[in-house]
Design a protein around this motif. Structure first.
Motif, mmCIF file in Angstrom:
data_model
loop_
_atom_site.group_PDB
_atom_site.id
_atom_site.type_symbol
_atom_site.label_atom_id
_atom_site.label_comp_id
_atom_site.label_asym_id
_atom_site.label_seq_id
_atom_site.Cartn_x
_atom_site.Cartn_y
_atom_site.Cartn_z
ATOM 1 N N LEU A 1 0.861 -1.265 -0.010
ATOM 2 C CA LEU A 1 0.089 0.018 -0.025
ATOM 3 C C LEU A 1 0.756 1.240 -0.094
ATOM 4 N N SER B 1 -2.596 5.330 -1.034
ATOM 5 C CA SER B 1 -3.696 4.391 -1.410
ATOM 6 C C SER B 1 -4.922 4.534 -0.811
ATOM 7 N N HIS C 1 -5.982 1.464 -7.068
ATOM 8 C CA HIS C 1 -5.797 1.585 -5.407
ATOM 9 C C HIS C 1 -4.401 1.878 -5.092
ATOM 10 N N ASP C 2 -3.494 2.367 -6.112
ATOM 11 C CA ASP C 2 -2.178 2.938 -5.711
ATOM 12 C C ASP C 2 -1.377 1.777 -5.001
#
Length: 610
Positions: free
Chosen positions: A232, A236, A305-306
């Motif tokens: 993440l 995110s 969602h990066d």
């Protein structure tokens, strides 16, 4: 007194022969001696049992418990992980760091326990770094033995010599009295092993596994091809979200089976719960399982969602086995799971485990596992905390434990309590060093605190105590009293002095060291210390010298058990995995024992004057 002396010496010779043959067991020999010695009329039965009330026996037992707590909470394993991370594949660096870490840990807990902990770690490093295990295991055993030269409580012989000093009215050794001798000898050992390693294990040695490992199951169930590790990023959109609110399993088919959090020694592997909240830099281990063969664009999910894709292999599962494990479960005909899917059965909610693989017969299920109806005879590969696996192993109606991986032996049940264990150990050391309370009281206090903070339970505490070692010491202690009463100690001291008649005190120390080390070839170093400590003090008295250099020489010589695979349990443990022969120990151990003798003779009179 001569007839009684002959009887005592006959028992001593018989004991040495039985110890050398290892028939019967050493603790049985000790019990035989406790029964036989009172029959000579030299000591009473109560005196034969006096070791049971010796504070040092209680102290040794308490140290076993403290050592077990360090294992159960993962303190020792974390140091092993740090070693792997720092040394990489450099053999020289591995040897240096391994010996320093093992000696450091062994100075506060059983050296045998330390070696037992590090053997699987070293074998894993050996396989990964393509270094013959025999090049690393001999340095491991040598460092564990030298750890006995670092502190008072590091090994039983130190406590035996200390007890003999106090019994004869002298002040005993301090907690760090051994350290000025042990550190230089450890440095010599590191340099020595860096040069001597070329004579060990010409080829790689693979340790046989008693059963399949996690990496085998990863390949068997094709997990590495289906699982993903996603990092993440700080921006995110998943950060700060609860897993039950995201409900990724229902909406996308993504099953989060583990969360990595932190780095280095602070790295933790968390088992996901409904209330788990995701944080920046978390790493998600996901199992992508879509229903009905529907395609899911995992790449689009990662972009939206990066997230960053990280590599995943069977080795990752193996390296995380101390935190989270696997188990194969078979579904019996009586199971209430039959006909239901993993999701419908609320498997993770009930059992706190994720199902990441399934076999129907001998063939793994290739499609979505969590949406596949369960049938009688199916094999489920579960993934989750070891505590949940152990709890489920008692289940018989719905699931039956089929197999655990070989890594189950390395699992750490109380890893999250490591800070408590480390803090309690520090407190015990401070109390011992400063003499606030007697050593045994400090150790017992540490055991109580470890229990209070649930670093260890009573069953594990009792199992951790090496009763064979304690009974051996208890059985040998009356021998020193019997030999003193019959004049045996004086005769031994006179014989040693006669052999060194007119020699300088340093030569007497060298002879005392050599006799102790040679005796240690045939009997345990603890029994050697019991027999030689009173002789050393008698020699000091006859010379009109301080007892401390002579007592210290015996203690150091008792720990110099490098020369044969039976000199110490430490050597016995590494002989098999290292593929060592008897001559390997002679070739490596004898020269270094001579080096220890020379170092002892040089240092002891300087630090502990005659």
């Amino acid at each position: 007194m001569m007839p009684q002396l002959y009887l005592v010496l006959t028992l001593l010779v018989a004991a040495v022969i039985m110890f050398a043959m290892n028939k019967p067991r050493m603790d049985v020999v000790a019990v035989i001696l406790m029964v036989a010695l009172p029959m000579t009329g030299v000591i009473s039965m109560s005196e034969a049992l006096m070791g049971l009330s010796d504070p040092n026996i209680v102290l040794i037992a308490a140290l076993f418990v403290i050592g077990e707590a360090l294992v159960r909470t993962g303190v020792a394993q974390r140091l092993g992980d740090w070693l792997t991370a720092r040394a990489g594949t450099s053999e020289a660096k591995l040897i240096v760091l391994l010996m320093v870490i093992v000696a450091g840990i062994g100075s506060f807990m059983s050296s045998t326990g330390v070696v037992a902990i590090f053997i699987p770690i070293v074998l894993r490093i050996s396989r990964n770094a393509r270094i013959p295990a025999g090049r690393l295991l001999m340095p491991l055993s040598m460092a564990a033995l030298i750890s006995g030269m670092l502190t008072l409580v590091a090994t039983a012989p130190n406590l035996v010599v200390h007890a003999e000093l106090t019994r004869q009215g002298y002040e005993g050794f301090g907690f760090f009295a051994f350290t000025p001798f042990g550190l230089p000898i450890l440095a010599l050992a590191v340099v020595y092993m860096l040069m001597a390693r070329r004579y060990l294990a010409p080829g790689p040695v693979q340790a046989p596994l008693a059963r399949a490992g996690i990496a085998d199951w990863v390949s068997e169930y094709d997990l590495a091809g289906r699982e993903h590790r996603l990092l993440l990023r700080p921006n995110s959109g998943l950060i700060g979200k609860r897993l039950d609110a995201l409900d990724l399993r229902a909406s996308t088919g993504i099953n989060i089976v583990a969360i990595e959090r932190g780095t280095g020694l602070r790295r933790r592997l968390l088992h996901p719960q409904a209330a788990s909240v995701l944080e920046a830099e978390d790493i998600l281990l996901i199992d992508l399982q879509t229903e009905g063969g529907q395609a899911f664009d995992i790449d689009a999910f990662i972009r939206n969602h990066d997230l960053i894709v990280l590599p995943l292999s069977g080795q990752w599962f193996t390296d995380t086995a101390q935190d989270i494990g696997m188990a194969q479960m078979i579904v019996p005909p009586t199971s209430r799971l039959i006909g239901r899917t993993v999701t419908q059965a609320r498997f993770r909610t009930i059992y706190d485990l994720s199902v990441i693989g399934m076999k129907q017969g001998s063939d793994p299920v290739a499609k979505s596992v969590i949406h596949q109806p369960i049938s009688a005879g199916d094999t489920l590969l579960t993934f989750g905390p070891w505590r949940a696996i152990r709890k489920l192993s008692a289940e018989r109606r719905d699931l039956v434990l089929l197999d655990l991986p070989s890594e189950a032996e390395e699992s750490v049940p109380g890893r999250h309590r490591a800070p408590f264990a480390a803090g309690i150990l520090s407190l015990v050391i401070v109390l011992m060093v400063w003499g606030v309370v007697p050593n045994v009281q400090a150790a017992l206090l540490g055991c109580l605190l470890l229990g209070l903070f649930r670093c260890i339970d009573m069953e594990a505490a009792y199992r951790s105590i090496h009763w064979q070692s304690l009974i051996l010491i208890v059985g040998m202690l009356p021998f020193s009293l019997a030999l003193q009463r019959t004049g045996g100690v004086d005769l031994a001291a006179e014989a040693l002095l006669a052999a060194t008649d007119g020699a300088a005190p340093r030569l007497v120390l060298a002879t005392l060291f050599a006799v102790t080390a040679v005796l240690g070839l045939f009997i345990s170093n603890t029994a050697t210390a019991v027999l030689m400590a009173p002789v050393a003090l008698a020699v000091a008295s006859a010379l009109g010298a301080s007892p401390y250099p002579f007592a210290m020489t015996v203690a150091l010589a008792a720990s110099a058990a490098f020369m044969t695979p039976v000199s110490s349990p430490v050597n016995t443990l590494v002989a098999g995995p290292g593929n060592y022969s008897f001559t390997d120990f002679l070739r490596i151990g004898v020269p270094f024992a001579v080096i220890c003798l020379i170092a002892t003779v040089i240092m002891v009179p300087v630090i502990l004057p005659f």
